[in-house]
Design an enzyme around this catalytic site. Structure first.
Site, PDB file in Angstrom:
ATOM      1  CB  CYS A  79      -1.034  -0.293   1.151  1.00 16.52           C
ATOM      2  SG  CYS A  79      -2.475   0.972   0.802  1.00 16.52           S
ATOM      3  CG  HIS A 169      -3.139  -3.178   3.719  1.00 18.78           C
ATOM      4  ND1 HIS A 169      -2.538  -2.624   4.635  1.00 18.78           N
ATOM      5  CD2 HIS A 169      -3.864  -2.457   3.200  1.00 18.78           C
ATOM      6  CE1 HIS A 169      -2.177  -1.263   4.415  1.00 18.78           C
ATOM      7  NE2 HIS A 169      -3.480  -1.232   3.566  1.00 18.78           N
ATOM      8  CD  GLU A 171      -0.548  -5.224   6.069  1.00 20.69           C
ATOM      9  OE1 GLU A 171      -0.240  -5.963   4.866  1.00 20.69           O
ATOM     10  OE2 GLU A 171      -0.713  -4.093   6.120  1.00 20.69           O
TER      11      GLU A 171
HETATM   12  N1  GLN Z   1      -3.543   6.352   0.880  1.00 14.04           N
HETATM   13  C1  GLN Z   1      -2.298   6.311   1.546  1.00 14.04           C
HETATM   14  C2  GLN Z   1      -1.118   6.868   0.739  1.00 14.04           C
HETATM   15  O1  GLN Z   1      -1.431   7.701   0.085  1.00 14.04           O
HETATM   16  C3  GLN Z   1      -2.001   4.727   1.445  1.00 14.04           C
HETATM   17  C4  GLN Z   1      -3.222   3.895   2.336  1.00 14.04           C
HETATM   18  C5  GLN Z   1      -2.626   2.591   2.889  1.00 14.04           C
HETATM   19  O2  GLN Z   1      -1.195   2.483   2.931  1.00 14.04           O
HETATM   20  N2  GLN Z   1      -3.459   1.848   3.523  1.00 14.04           N
HETATM   21  O3  GLN Z   1      -0.008   6.836   1.340  1.00 14.04           O
END
Ligand code: GLN
Length: 187
Positions: A79, A169, A171
């Site tokens: 992410c 994710h 995890e």
């Molecule tokens: N929206 C977040 C970003 O721009 C990422 C979201 C996340 O890691 N769950 O960094």
């Protein structure tokens, strides 16, 4: 073998639990002196990529970690971690490590679909559970990067040599297979 978890912000504790369940020793990277301990792989957790990017620079971690990744240190970004590794971010002028040949889109699913769960094929693993939280997706790969999973026509996992990224994710689910896949990239 020992894996380092970038523990500046975000969901690092959940990655540590996955590593514990796989009986993989880990250390946390919180400051520059933590880099003195040897490690064989790095996990960059989800969270807020702009905050992590800022802290990496302020704490003096950025250059050494980027150098290690470019020298072949296996790295797994989830992410926000994907955004830190993306060579290009379509809707952001800033990039961070920018070591992967992927074009990422930040907050790509918009507000309404900010968080969702699905199950999809992951190349080399099979079906895996995928939890998305204000996730990016990958608009395209170029150069050496290869797509590993797609959801609704968008790339949500990619690999380039020893760099692995997921929009989702792993995890946050019980399934250990994506972490095991990363461990296999190290050994
Ligand atoms: N929206 C977040 C970003 O721009 C990422 C979201 C996340 O890691 N769950 O960094």
């Amino acid at each position: 073998m020992r894996v380092a978890v970038l523990a500046l912000q975000g969901a690092f504790a959940e990655h540590e639990q996955m590593l514990s369940r796989l009986h993989v020793p880990f250390i946390e990277i919180r400051q520059k002196r933590d880099l003195a301990e040897p490690f064989d792989g790095l996990i960059i957790p989800g969270g807020e990529s702009t905050v992590q990017g800022k802290l990496l620079r302020e704490l003096g971690l950025y250059d050494e970690l980027k150098g290690s990744i470019l020298s072949g240190l296996p790295v797994f970004g989830t992410c926000a971690g994907l955004l830190l590794l993306a060579g290009k971010i379509q809707n952001d002028t800033r990039t961070h490590f920018a070591t992967m040949d992927i074009i990422a889109v930040r907050n790509a699913y918009g507000r309404q679909l900010g968080s969702f769960y699905t199950e999809e094929e992951f190349q080399g693993i099979g079906t895996v559970p995928m939890s998305f939280i204000r996730a990016p997706y990958i608009a395209g790969v170029f150069g050496e990067a290869r797509a590993l999973a797609m959801v609704n026509g968008h790339i949500v996992a990619a690999r380039q040599d020893r760099q692995l990224v997921t929009s989702f994710h792993p995890e946050l689910n019980d399934d250990l297979s994506v972490h095991q896949y990363f461990i296999n990239m190290i050994v």
